[in-house]
Design an enzyme around this catalytic site. Sequence first.
Site, mmCIF file in Angstrom:
data_model
loop_
_atom_site.group_PDB
_atom_site.id
_atom_site.type_symbol
_atom_site.label_atom_id
_atom_site.label_comp_id
_atom_site.label_asym_id
_atom_site.label_seq_id
_atom_site.Cartn_x
_atom_site.Cartn_y
_atom_site.Cartn_z
ATOM 1 N N GLY A 82 0.657 -1.083 0.096
ATOM 2 C CA GLY A 82 -0.101 -0.024 -0.004
ATOM 3 C C GLY A 82 0.937 1.205 -0.022
ATOM 4 C CG LEU A 140 -1.885 10.306 2.925
ATOM 5 C CD1 LEU A 140 -2.928 11.239 3.878
ATOM 6 C CD2 LEU A 140 -0.926 11.273 2.632
ATOM 7 C CB ALA A 141 -0.371 4.740 6.257
ATOM 8 N N GLY A 142 1.297 4.317 3.680
ATOM 9 C CA GLY A 142 2.393 3.451 3.115
ATOM 10 C C GLY A 142 3.609 4.349 2.418
ATOM 11 C CB SER A 171 -14.890 18.903 2.026
ATOM 12 O OG SER A 171 -14.563 19.203 3.423
ATOM 13 N NE ARG A 214 -16.318 13.361 9.438
ATOM 14 C CZ ARG A 214 -15.175 13.182 8.855
ATOM 15 N NH1 ARG A 214 -14.779 11.946 8.715
ATOM 16 N NH2 ARG A 214 -14.394 13.948 8.132
ATOM 17 N NE ARG A 243 -11.611 9.509 9.823
ATOM 18 C CZ ARG A 243 -11.911 10.353 9.007
ATOM 19 N NH1 ARG A 243 -11.033 11.570 9.151
ATOM 20 N NH2 ARG A 243 -12.291 10.221 8.028
HETATM 21 C C1 LIG Z 1 -13.855 11.334 -0.090
HETATM 22 C C2 LIG Z 1 -12.911 11.216 1.144
HETATM 23 C C3 LIG Z 1 -12.548 12.345 1.841
HETATM 24 C C4 LIG Z 1 -11.765 12.443 3.016
HETATM 25 N N1 LIG Z 1 -11.450 13.480 3.645
HETATM 26 C C5 LIG Z 1 -10.464 13.531 4.791
HETATM 27 C C6 LIG Z 1 -10.006 14.606 5.245
HETATM 28 O O1 LIG Z 1 -10.461 15.674 4.824
HETATM 29 N N2 LIG Z 1 -9.302 14.610 6.421
HETATM 30 C C7 LIG Z 1 -8.927 13.174 6.840
HETATM 31 O O2 LIG Z 1 -8.204 13.343 7.537
HETATM 32 N N3 LIG Z 1 -9.293 12.219 6.182
HETATM 33 C C8 LIG Z 1 -10.212 12.211 5.082
HETATM 34 N N4 LIG Z 1 -10.622 11.185 4.452
HETATM 35 C C9 LIG Z 1 -10.182 9.679 4.954
HETATM 36 C C10 LIG Z 1 -8.797 9.488 4.620
HETATM 37 O O3 LIG Z 1 -8.520 9.848 3.237
HETATM 38 C C11 LIG Z 1 -8.304 8.077 4.450
HETATM 39 O O4 LIG Z 1 -8.591 7.430 5.825
HETATM 40 C C12 LIG Z 1 -6.795 7.877 4.428
HETATM 41 O O5 LIG Z 1 -6.455 8.443 3.340
HETATM 42 C C13 LIG Z 1 -6.256 6.474 4.385
HETATM 43 O O6 LIG Z 1 -5.273 6.507 4.019
HETATM 44 P P1 LIG Z 1 -4.125 5.056 4.168
HETATM 45 O O7 LIG Z 1 -2.891 5.257 3.515
HETATM 46 O O8 LIG Z 1 -4.418 4.280 5.061
HETATM 47 O O9 LIG Z 1 -4.828 4.030 2.848
HETATM 48 P P2 LIG Z 1 -5.190 4.474 1.268
HETATM 49 O O10 LIG Z 1 -4.962 5.774 0.713
HETATM 50 O O11 LIG Z 1 -6.570 3.801 1.040
HETATM 51 O O12 LIG Z 1 -4.186 3.602 0.411
HETATM 52 C C14 LIG Z 1 -4.237 2.132 0.431
HETATM 53 C C15 LIG Z 1 -3.145 1.774 -0.425
HETATM 54 O O13 LIG Z 1 -3.131 0.357 -0.321
HETATM 55 C C16 LIG Z 1 -2.852 -0.167 -1.668
HETATM 56 N N5 LIG Z 1 -3.531 -1.705 -1.541
HETATM 57 C C17 LIG Z 1 -4.613 -2.119 -0.951
HETATM 58 N N6 LIG Z 1 -4.625 -3.274 -0.891
HETATM 59 C C18 LIG Z 1 -3.631 -3.616 -1.567
HETATM 60 C C19 LIG Z 1 -3.315 -5.214 -1.975
HETATM 61 N N7 LIG Z 1 -4.084 -6.422 -1.677
HETATM 62 N N8 LIG Z 1 -2.275 -5.017 -2.806
HETATM 63 C C20 LIG Z 1 -1.536 -4.024 -2.993
HETATM 64 N N9 LIG Z 1 -1.730 -2.869 -2.791
HETATM 65 C C21 LIG Z 1 -2.927 -2.776 -2.119
HETATM 66 C C22 LIG Z 1 -3.691 0.497 -2.452
HETATM 67 O O14 LIG Z 1 -3.149 0.651 -3.894
HETATM 68 C C23 LIG Z 1 -3.197 2.245 -1.793
HETATM 69 O O15 LIG Z 1 -1.829 2.336 -2.601
HETATM 70 C C24 LIG Z 1 -11.571 11.032 3.586
HETATM 71 C C25 LIG Z 1 -11.892 9.899 2.696
HETATM 72 C C26 LIG Z 1 -12.586 9.852 1.510
HETATM 73 C C27 LIG Z 1 -13.152 8.866 1.171
#
Ligand SMILES: Cc1cc2nc3c(=O)[nH]c(=O)nc-3n(C[C@H](O)[C@H](O)[C@H](O)COP(=O)(O)OP(=O)(O)OC[C@H]3O[C@@H](n4cnc5c(N)ncnc54)[C@H](O)[C@@H]3O)c2cc1C
Lengths: 252, 636
Positions: free
Chosen positions: B39, B42-44, B283, B329, B434
Amino acid sequence: MHLTLRVWRQDGPEAEGRFETYEAAGIHQDMSFLEMLDLVNERLLTAGREPIAFDHDCREGICGSCGLMIDGRAHGPQGSTATCQLHMREFSDGDTIVIEPWRATSFPIVRDLVVDREAFDRIIEAGGYIGAPTGSAPEANLTPVPKETSDAAMDAAACIGCGACVAACPNGAGQLFTAAKVAHLNLLPQGQPERWMRVERMVETMEEYFGSCSNHGECEPACPKGISLDNIAMMNRDYLLSKIRNRKLGGY
Amino acid sequence: MLDARIPSGAINEHWDNHRDSISLVSPANKRRFTIIVVGTGLAGASAAATLAELGYRVKAYTFHDSARRAHSIAAQGGINAAKNYPNDGDSIHRLFYDTVKGGDYRSRESNVYRLAQLSVEIIDQCTAQGVPFAREYGGLLANRSFGGAQVSRTFYARGQTGQQLLLGAYQAMMRQVDRGTVELHTQTEMLDVVVKDGRAVGIVTRDLVSGEIASHPGHAVLLATGGYSNVFYLSTNAMKSNVTAAWRAHRKGALFANPCYTQIHPTCIPASDEFQSKLTLMSESLRNDGRIWVPVRAGDTRPPDDIGEPDRDYYLERRYPAFGNLVPRDVASRAAKVEVDRGKGVGPLANGVYLDFDEALRRLGPGTVRERYGNLLDMYQRITGENPYETPMRIYPAMHYTMGGLWVDYNLMTTIPGLYALGEANFSDHGANRLGASALMQGLADGYFVIPYTLGDYLAPHLGEGLVPGDDPSFVETERRVTARTEGYLSIGGSRSVDWFHRELGKVLWEYCGMERSADGLRRAISDIDSLKEDFDRDLRVLGTSSTLNQSLEKAGRVDDFLQLARLMCVDALHREESCGGHFRVEHQTDDGEARRDDANFSYVAAWDWNDGHEPVLHREPLTFDHVKPAQRSYR
Ligand SMILES: Cc1cc2nc3c(=O)[nH]c(=O)nc-3n(C[C@H](O)[C@H](O)[C@H](O)COP(=O)(O)OP(=O)(O)OC[C@H]3O[C@@H](n4cnc5c(N)ncnc54)[C@H](O)[C@@H]3O)c2cc1C
Ligand code: SF4
Ligand code: FES
C-alpha cells in the site's frame, strides 16, 4: 437514451486492436459516463462476452486513473472535466460515441482502454520532489510564503497525472504534466535549493520518453484541471537557465 | 490477554520513554533488512520513504498503476494539528481530549496522546516537502475549524488536502526509488501474507497485467492498505478500495478489532438512481459556513426559495446550540436520518437535507465562498446539474470511513509478530468514531513518525538472519493456495456478475448494519450474508483468463473477502450491546435519541480471532481512562 458505442478492444499489449460496436439502450441522463460503461459491461457479461477493460478509481476527478478518448477528445466533450465526472446529459438520444484509449507511444496499451502511464513516474523520480528527509523539517511558519506564490504553486500542483495533455498532443509531448510539477516546486521557497537540478533532470527525462513540444497548445483545453500553458513557459525559462546555473560556479 | 504494550509513566512522556527504551538498529545494519510495505497511500508512501531514508531496503507494492493514485488522494477537507497558530486555546492536550471524546471513549488514551503530539511535526514535514497549504496574506499558514472541535486547527490545501499530502509522500518515496532504496511494484496485488514459525516472512502477489503469482520475502511486512467502507458497495471510497490484504492477514492469525465501528459521513450527495456506482462526499468543511435545514412540515415539496424562514428547521442549530452545524459526524448523520424518516427529506427522491450557503454568501461574499469551497461547489454542480450559489445543496449521509481494522499494539504490530498495520487499515486511534481531518493525521503519523522507530524494536534481535527464501515450503504452499483461489473463481461458471453480489451485500449491510442496528436486524443480516456467500461460491460468473488484465477476476477475490468480513461486522455489532460513536443500537439510546454507552460492560476493544472459519472468537483489550473521564457526550 439509446446510444451506439464504437469501442476499441485489444486483448493485450502485443495483440491487434479493433473497434467493436455495441448498442446501449435505456441509458439515463443522470448516469455518469463510466456508469454507462458499467451497465454495458454487465450486459456483455450476461451475453457471455468479456467486459471492456477501462481504468478508474475515485470517480470524482482527483486520482487521474480514468481517461478515455471520446469522439476524438481527451476526456470527452465537457471542458475541465475528467472522464469519470462526465455525465450522460452531455449526450443526446441516438448518438454514436467512439471510445478509444489514450493514443501515445509513451503510453502503451495494456488492454482495451487501459494504458500504461509509468513514464510519468519516471519524470517525478528524476526530480519532482523536494529533498526533505523525515524529521529534518524546520518549524513550518519559519518560512512565510506569499499568498500569491502559494496559490500559484497550488494551481500547478492540482495536476492529477491523467495524461490527457499527452493524448491530446499531436506529438505526444509531456510538457504540460512536467511543467506543472516543475512550477509547483520551483515557485516555492522550499524548492529553491534543488531548482536548477530539478528542472534539468526532469526535462531531460521527459525528452527520453515523450515527443517534443511544437506549441500546438492542444494540451491546455484537454486538461481537466485547467493547468495553464504559462507553466511551460516557466519550465522552458528555468531549463535554459539551468544550463548556466548547473555549471560549476554558474550559480554565482 | 492482549498486551497493547503501552509504555509506563505520565501520558505526556509515554512516547519519549518508549523511544528511549526500545531497541534500535544501527544505520549500517539497517540495509541488512528488507521491509515489505503493502500500500502506497499516505500511510504506506510515508513509511516507505522514511524507512528508505533511514537505510532499510524497502519493497513497496500497490495495485494502482502509479502510487499517486491511492485513495488518500481524494481527501478534501484537511488535516488537524495542535499548532495553536490562531491562538484560540488549542494544545496537544486539547486535541487529545477532543479525539478521545469524539471517539466516544472507545480508543486507547496513550495512542491518541502520541497522535496529538506528532500532529505538530507532520505539518512541519509536509510544508518542507512543498505541500501548498493555504496561507494568509502575511504568508503564514491558515487554519479552519472542523466538526467536533471548538478551535481552528485544521490545515488545508483548497479542497484537495489529501491530494497534496499524498503527492508530498509519493514524491518523497519516488526520490528513494530513484536512489534505488525503494523497489516499487505497481499493478501488483498482495493476495496473502506468508507466516512461518508464527512470524510474518513475506507476501504472495499477483501481477495484475501478466497474472503471474510470485513470492516476496521480507524481514517484516507492513500493511498500509486502507479501509473497508466499500463492503457497503456504495460509499465515498474509491472503487478499488478493499479489505483483502487485511482480511488475508486476519485469516492467517491477525486479530481484527472493532469491525462494527464504521463511520457514516453526513455530507454526501444523495443517490440519484439505481445505477449509482459510488457516492460523492462534499467535504465536511462546508458545515463551517453552510447551514443545514429541512422544511418544518413533512411532505413540503415547495422549492427551497419559496420556503420562508419560519417554515425552515435548522435542526442541528436547534438541537445542539453549542456546536450547531459542527457536531461530530455520527451525531449529524443520525440527525439527518431522523428528519428524512419523518418525511422531511428534500429533492426528487425526498432523500436529502439542505446545506445552504445563502447566509454565507451574504456575509462573506461570493469571492470568499468561492475561494474556500469553489472546487467542491463546482463538483456538486457537475454531478447534479444544480448551481449551489443559487440554490441550496442537497446532502445525505453515506458510508465513509472504517475505524475498525487489524488490531495493533502501541508499536503498530498486529498479533502476528513482524506484521504491522498502518493508516486506516489498523484500528488504532479513533475509537468508535473518527473526527474530521484526523485520518490524514493518523496515516502520516504512523508512516513518518511511529513505524520508523517502533520497527527497530522487532528487528534488532533478528539481526544477521537471512530472508526466508521464496522456495521455502511456506511460500510454495501459499502460492499454491492463491493460485487455486484465483483459478477457482474462473471455473465456477455461474450466472451472476461479481458486481451483482457486491450490490446485494451492500443492501443487506446498509439496511441492517448501517446507521442504525438492532439485534433482530443483525441476526437477519448474518443469515442473509451466509446465503449470499453460498450463492457466490456456486453462481459467480467471471469470464476470461487469469493470465491477462482481468478486472472482474480481481474484483471476485475482493468481494469474496468482503462477504466474509461483512459477517464478522454483524457478529461484532450484535455482541456490542451498547451504542457508541458510529455504532448505534436502537435498543440502547437515551430518551432523546442519543447513543447510550455501557462503560461498565463494554469499555474494551473487541478483537476477533478467525478461528479457522468456525464461529469467531472474541478477545478483549480493556480500555482505561486516566486522563479523560468518560461522560455522556454532549454537544448541546
Ligand atoms: C472522499 C473522502 C474524503 C476524505 N477526507 C478526509 C479529510 O479531509 N481529512 C482526513 O483526515 N481524512 C479524510 N478522509 C479519510 C482519509 O482519506 C483516509 O482514511 C486515508 O487517506 C487512508 O489512507 P491510507 O494510507 O491508510 O490508505 P489508502 O490511501 O486507501 O491507500 C491504500 C493503499 O493500499 C494499496 N492496496 C490496498 N490493498 C492492496 C493489496 N491487496 N495489494 C497491493 N496494494 C494494496 C492501494 O493501492 C493504496 O496504495 C477522506 C476519505 C474519503 C473517502
Ligand atoms: S497537466 Fe492536466 S491533462 Fe496533463 S496530466 Fe496533469 S491534469 Fe492531466
Ligand atoms: S476515476 Fe479518478 S479521476 Fe477519474
